[in-house]
Design a protein around this motif. Structure first.
Motif, PDB file in Angstrom:
ATOM      1  N   PHE A  49       0.893  -1.176   0.058  1.00 52.33           N
ATOM      2  CA  PHE A  49      -0.133  -0.087  -0.085  1.00 52.33           C
ATOM      3  C   PHE A  49       0.884   1.291   0.067  1.00 52.33           C
ATOM      4  CE2 PHE A  49      -3.763  -2.599   1.478  1.00 52.33           C
ATOM      5  CZ  PHE A  49      -4.527  -2.569   0.310  1.00 52.33           C
ATOM      6  N   GLN A  50       2.057   1.187   0.899  1.00 49.55           N
ATOM      7  CA  GLN A  50       2.773   2.319   0.706  1.00 49.55           C
ATOM      8  C   GLN A  50       3.389   2.737  -0.872  1.00 49.55           C
ATOM      9  OE1 GLN A  50       5.912   2.109   3.645  1.00 49.55           O
ATOM     10  NE2 GLN A  50       4.274   1.290   5.256  1.00 49.55           N
ATOM     11  N   GLN A  51       3.575   1.540  -1.385  1.00 49.18           N
ATOM     12  CA  GLN A  51       4.047   1.421  -3.123  1.00 49.18           C
ATOM     13  C   GLN A  51       3.025   2.185  -3.667  1.00 49.18           C
ATOM     14  OE1 GLN A  51       6.985   1.486  -4.434  1.00 49.18           O
ATOM     15  NE2 GLN A  51       7.926   0.824  -2.615  1.00 49.18           N
ATOM     16  N   LEU A  52       1.754   1.747  -3.337  1.00 53.09           N
ATOM     17  CA  LEU A  52       0.680   2.293  -4.337  1.00 53.09           C
ATOM     18  C   LEU A  52       0.461   3.701  -3.996  1.00 53.09           C
ATOM     19  CD1 LEU A  52      -1.707   1.933  -6.079  1.00 53.09           C
ATOM     20  CD2 LEU A  52      -2.890   1.012  -3.913  1.00 53.09           C
ATOM     21  N   PHE A  53       0.703   4.019  -2.884  1.00 54.30           N
ATOM     22  CA  PHE A  53       0.757   5.472  -2.503  1.00 54.30           C
ATOM     23  C   PHE A  53       1.746   6.187  -3.440  1.00 54.30           C
ATOM     24  CE2 PHE A  53       2.307   9.155  -0.174  1.00 54.30           C
ATOM     25  CZ  PHE A  53       1.255   9.944  -0.220  1.00 54.30           C
ATOM     26  N   LEU A  54       2.963   5.875  -3.272  1.00 57.19           N
ATOM     27  CA  LEU A  54       4.173   6.445  -3.992  1.00 57.19           C
ATOM     28  C   LEU A  54       3.749   6.440  -5.573  1.00 57.19           C
ATOM     29  CD1 LEU A  54       7.100   5.387  -2.019  1.00 57.19           C
ATOM     30  CD2 LEU A  54       5.895   7.809  -2.084  1.00 57.19           C
ATOM     31  N   SER A  55       3.431   5.362  -5.960  1.00 58.70           N
ATOM     32  CA  SER A  55       3.247   5.232  -7.630  1.00 58.70           C
ATOM     33  C   SER A  55       2.144   5.930  -7.706  1.00 58.70           C
ATOM     34  CB  SER A  55       3.130   3.837  -7.886  1.00 58.70           C
ATOM     35  OG  SER A  55       2.059   3.170  -7.405  1.00 58.70           O
ATOM     36  N   SER A  56       1.177   6.300  -7.204  1.00 59.53           N
ATOM     37  CA  SER A  56       0.060   7.147  -7.584  1.00 59.53           C
ATOM     38  C   SER A  56       0.181   8.726  -7.657  1.00 59.53           C
ATOM     39  CB  SER A  56      -1.313   6.652  -6.702  1.00 59.53           C
ATOM     40  OG  SER A  56      -1.112   7.130  -5.377  1.00 59.53           O
ATOM     41  N   ALA A  57       1.358   9.018  -7.497  1.00 59.07           N
ATOM     42  CA  ALA A  57       1.571  10.566  -7.455  1.00 59.07           C
ATOM     43  C   ALA A  57       1.236  11.084  -8.859  1.00 59.07           C
ATOM     44  CB  ALA A  57       2.987  10.774  -6.892  1.00 59.07           C
ATOM     45  N   THR A  58       0.869  12.165  -8.885  1.00 59.78           N
ATOM     46  CA  THR A  58       0.634  13.048 -10.290  1.00 59.78           C
ATOM     47  C   THR A  58       0.839  14.541  -9.916  1.00 59.78           C
ATOM     48  OG1 THR A  58      -1.526  13.305  -9.913  1.00 59.78           O
ATOM     49  CG2 THR A  58      -1.013  11.429 -11.332  1.00 59.78           C
ATOM     50  N   ASN A  59       1.695  15.382 -10.771  1.00 59.52           N
ATOM     51  CA  ASN A  59       1.851  16.762 -10.725  1.00 59.52           C
ATOM     52  C   ASN A  59       0.794  17.327 -11.155  1.00 59.52           C
ATOM     53  OD1 ASN A  59       2.156  16.128 -13.502  1.00 59.52           O
ATOM     54  ND2 ASN A  59       3.837  17.646 -13.672  1.00 59.52           N
ATOM     55  N   TYR A  60      -0.220  16.885 -12.011  1.00 57.81           N
ATOM     56  CA  TYR A  60      -1.374  17.609 -12.589  1.00 57.81           C
ATOM     57  C   TYR A  60      -2.418  17.873 -11.597  1.00 57.81           C
ATOM     58  CZ  TYR A  60      -2.765  13.031 -14.185  1.00 57.81           C
ATOM     59  OH  TYR A  60      -3.195  11.855 -14.228  1.00 57.81           O
ATOM     60  N   THR A  61      -2.735  16.809 -11.032  1.00 57.62           N
ATOM     61  CA  THR A  61      -3.638  17.116  -9.960  1.00 57.62           C
ATOM     62  C   THR A  61      -3.233  18.131  -9.083  1.00 57.62           C
ATOM     63  OG1 THR A  61      -2.632  15.166  -8.803  1.00 57.62           O
ATOM     64  CG2 THR A  61      -4.928  14.580  -9.836  1.00 57.62           C
TER      65      THR A  61
END
Ligand SMILES: *[C@@H]1O[C@H](CO)[C@@H](O)[C@H](O)[C@H]1NC(C)=O
Ligand SMILES: *[C@@H]1O[C@H](CO)[C@@H](O)[C@H](O)[C@H]1NC(C)=O
Ligand SMILES: *[C@@H]1O[C@H](CO)[C@@H](O)[C@H](O)[C@H]1NC(C)=O
Ligand SMILES: *[C@@H]1O[C@H](CO)[C@@H](O)[C@H](O)[C@H]1NC(C)=O
Ligand SMILES: *[C@@H]1O[C@H](CO)[C@@H](O)[C@H](O)[C@H]1NC(C)=O
Ligand SMILES: *[C@@H]1O[C@H](CO)[C@@H](O)[C@H](O)[C@H]1NC(C)=O
Length: 700
Positions: A49-61
């Motif tokens: 879940f920590q990985q999922l948190f990190l990989s779901s980062a976006t700059n446009y949001t």
């Protein structure tokens, strides 16, 4: 500020392309499998879940949140601020979170009129511009509020001007040596030099000044941004002045404006921020002795004088103090196993102007964390403990929204708050900074080792942070300058404050806008992403780790460092033995707790008895910080209960820890100085003993 414009290079971008997407999918599938086959918590699952948190980062949001939040100025208590309340609330609701809006009715302060004019003996009168460069009107349509000092009294003053450098007591001493007395004069000071706005006015008032004009040193290299004018509050203490110590609820008890307890919170003389250029017009015309070299602004002639002037200044300010409704917005994710333990993540929402840096870079990061947590929940995540997102109002007027809420919920927070994670001006420029209570140091190091640096390829934030400073340096939360103050300094909740960059030039000016952000502080929003990464992971760890990641050995070491500093300045008439003994107690309690943590972590999480043991250890880890609170509080600032970190009352008080001891040392003239210092040493020692006892968790 070209170094701010570092472009992430191509391979940095490629990490977010197809490879990234497929990794993301693999993570989702694996988490799905774990969720099906392991209904009980599994450490591997937590990592995914920590990985999922990190990989779901976006700059446009993040960028789009910031653009929406900063479309209008939104000073607390004004109509445009309602839009931001709605925006944040709707965002939380759309993500499916339980959302609450909690109003308070508190005293705020707005400007009506200000003027400053120079009157020469030959009859010439100059009216000085008070607006920011390029801005001619502050009106309802732009809703931009004119530069002013909130809670300054109204009044007209007529007097000669004296330049008092930064307005510290040392500066007045220097004036005294030049035989310049500011009594009956208007004092001009330059912002900076360690004193807060309110303290500068307080000292000037004590010296007999009639009023204070403040300016920030202009810097041509900053272009027109250097010519903003810094708004801010001059109220003393924090929270609603009409409800000191209790929450300012609608129809609740409030003091009269005339009450001593209320009026002592406001300065007795008016003050106003001035544009750099107007300040220069006054300074250039001053007579009197030459200013010391180090008082002069860069680029000014060597003939700068301190005054008093050859002319009179008429400084007039009219403002109104009035009751206004402010709104804190919350979103709650109930913890699955321990719903009655809270991890609070907070940021204020109100701004002096557009608030792109201060504070909405933090709000945008908070909203993006909410988006990513919601995504994780759709994939089966549910934190062990309750997470509360807090969007505070009226921070700029003196941490009012957060303070009222903490006062309202003091007992629940005291019993249940695990940590408060604050972010205010999230992105001001380059460079990672963190402040925290010391038991959170290690967690911050661990988390920053997991988040990519926004400016350096193939590096983590931790890597860059350590190469930049030689070591990663965590500051302490001793200032009273953001919403962690009520949580830590009144309620004793372990706290964190993180940000990128510092000392940004558009602070509290009309230029703190979205366009400044994309042109100067964070063009592609990767620094926002980095702050959200650290902040969000801290939240996940504190909410999910079976045993709270709080290490009191760091605290004991820090306290030992403070003790060593003190023994270097105090003579033998003061005994630091009580302090040494209490730190020793905390050290052994911390070692014991860490040992227990290690032993418990090695076991399978299966039986109820073990679960209770873990819960009991967690309670000790959570409650130890409360031990540093003292019912009597800091002498002269009794609302502040924390004896390790908090505001000092003496302006010459030099240590940024043990405020009571620091104040006592600064009072060099007292006859009972030694006794006072010794008493304060004892108080701190007892506080550390309380913390050690709480951490040990036993009365015998
Ligand atoms: C009056 O004095 C001021 C300051 O010295 C000067 O700038 C101004 O030109 C003078 N006005 C007249 C009418 O002499
Ligand atoms: C400054 O002047 C005031 C009023 O004349 C006087 O009371 C005060 O003692 C003077 N301060 C100093 C430091 O000389
Ligand atoms: C001002 O003083 C500095 C340091 O004493 C000196 O270097 C500089 O040349 C002086 N500037 C002028 C314009 O006199
Ligand atoms: C000072 O300025 C204010 C506001 O412009 C004005 O009302 C007042 O009469 C002036 N006082 C003097 C003594 O000039
Ligand atoms: C997001 O980052 C990419 C790569 O750095 C950049 O091209 C894009 O403009 C950024 N988006 C925003 C909204 O800043
Ligand atoms: C650490 O825990 C182990 C196992 O319970 C125990 O034997 C040991 O004495 C403990 N050490 C300390 C320093 O508490």
């Amino acid at each position: 500020m070209s170094q701010n414009l570092t472009k992430p290079n191509s391979s940095f971008i490629s990490k977010r392309s197809p490879l990234c997407t497929s990794l993301f999918l693999v993570i989702l599938v694996v988490i799905g499998l774990y969720t099906v086959h392991h209904p009980h918590r599994n450490p591997k699952n937590a990592l995914l879940f920590q990985q999922l948190f990190l990989s779901s980062a976006t700059n446009y949001t993040v960028s789009s949140y910031l653009r929406s939040l900063t479309s209008h100025p939104h000073v607390a208590g004004t109509k445009p601020s309602l839009e931001t309340i709605h925006y944040v609330k709707t965002h939380f609701q759309n993500l499916g979170f339980e959302t609450h809006t909690v109003p308070f009715r508190t005293l705020l302060s707005y400007p009506l009129h200000a003027s400053v004019s120079m009157h020469f003996s030959n009859g010439t009168v100059f009216n000085l511009p008070l607006n920011e460069m390029g801005i001619t009107n502050y009106d309802v349509s732009s809703s931009l509020i004119q530069p002013y000092h909130a809670f300054s009294p109204s009044g007209t003053t007529l007097g000669k001007v004296v330049f008092a450098n930064r307005g510290t007591e040392d500066d007045y001493d220097a004036l005294g040596r030049m035989e310049v007395n500011v009594s009956g004069c208007i004092v001009m000071v330059k912002k900076g030099g360690g004193l807060g706005r309110g303290a500068v006015v307080e000292i000037a008032e004590k010296m007999g000044a009639l009023g204070v004009l403040m300016y920030a040193e202009g810097d041509i290299s900053r272009g027109s941004f250097g010519f903003g004018v810094e708004r801010g509050t001059v109220m003393r203490g924090v929270g609603d002045p009409l409800t000191p110590g209790w929450a300012g609820v609608e129809d609740g008890e409030r003091l009269e404006l005339e009450d001593n307890k209320v009026s002592e919170r406001f300065p007795g003389i008016p003050s106003l921020p001035l544009p750099f250029k107007s300040a220069q017009l006054i300074l250039e015309s001053l007579g009197g002795p030459l200013a010391p070299q180090e008082w002069r602004d860069s680029g000014r002639s060597n003939l700068s004088r301190v005054g008093p002037g050859l002319f009179m200044v008429n400084f007039t300010y009219q403002g109104e103090k009035k009751l206004a409704t402010i709104y804190n917005v919350f979103a709650v994710i109930r913890g699955l196993e321990e719903p009655d333990r809270y991890v609070l993540m907070g940021n204020h929402r109100d701004a002096w102007t557009y608030g792109a840096v201060d504070p909405n870079s933090g709000t945008a990061a908070l909203l993006d964390i909410a988006r990513r947590y919601a995504l994780m929940m759709r994939k089966g995540w549910n934190p062990r403990r309750t997470i509360i997102f807090c969007s505070w109002d009226a921070e700029e007027f003196g941490m009012i929204g957060s303070t009222e809420w903490v006062e309202q919920n003091l007992v629940n927070l005291g019993a249940k708050a695990v940590a408060y994670l604050n972010v205010d001006c999230a992105v001001q420029g380059p460079g990672f900074f963190a402040g925290a209570t010391p038991q959170l140091d290690n967690l911050i190091f661990e988390v920053t080792k997991k988040v990519k640096d926004p400016d350096l390829e193939f590096a983590t934030i931790y890597d860059k942070w350590t190469t930049m400073n030689g070591k990663s340096n965590i500051e302490r939360l001793t200032g009273v300058d953001s919403d962690f103050a009520p949580f830590l300094q009144h309620a004793g909740v372990p706290s964190v404050d993180i940000y990128y960059g510092r000392d940004f030039p558009v602070y509290h000016t009309a230029f703190d806008s979205f366009s400044w952000m994309i042109n100067h502080a964070d063009p592609f929003f990767w620094r926002h992403v980095a702050v959200a990464g650290v902040w969000g992971l801290l939240g996940i760890r504190l909410a999910d780790d079976p045993i709270l990641p709080l290490d009191y050995l760091s605290y004991a070491k820090q306290l030992q460092g403070y003790k060593d500093t003190l023994s270097g300045v105090l003579d033998a008439s003061i005994s630091l033995a009580p302090l040494a003994a209490s730190i020793q107690e905390l050290t052994s309690a911390a070692k014991q707790a860490n040992n227990e943590t290690k032993n418990l972590m090695a076991r399978e999480f299966t039986n109820d008895l073990l679960a209770l043991k873990i819960r009991a250890l967690n309670d000790r880890l959570m409650l130890a910080e409360r031990g540093f609170l003292d019912t009597d509080g800091i002498k002269g600032k009794e609302w502040f209960k924390h004896l390790i970190y908090g505001p000092r009352i003496g302006h010459r008080s030099e240590f940024d820890f043990f405020p009571g001891i620091s104040d006592a040392i600064a009072e060099s003239s007292r006859r009972d100085r030694d006794a006072t210092i010794q008493h304060e040493v004892w108080r701190v020692a007892r506080a550390i003993q309380r913390a050690a006892a709480a951490l040990r968790g036993e009365v015998f």
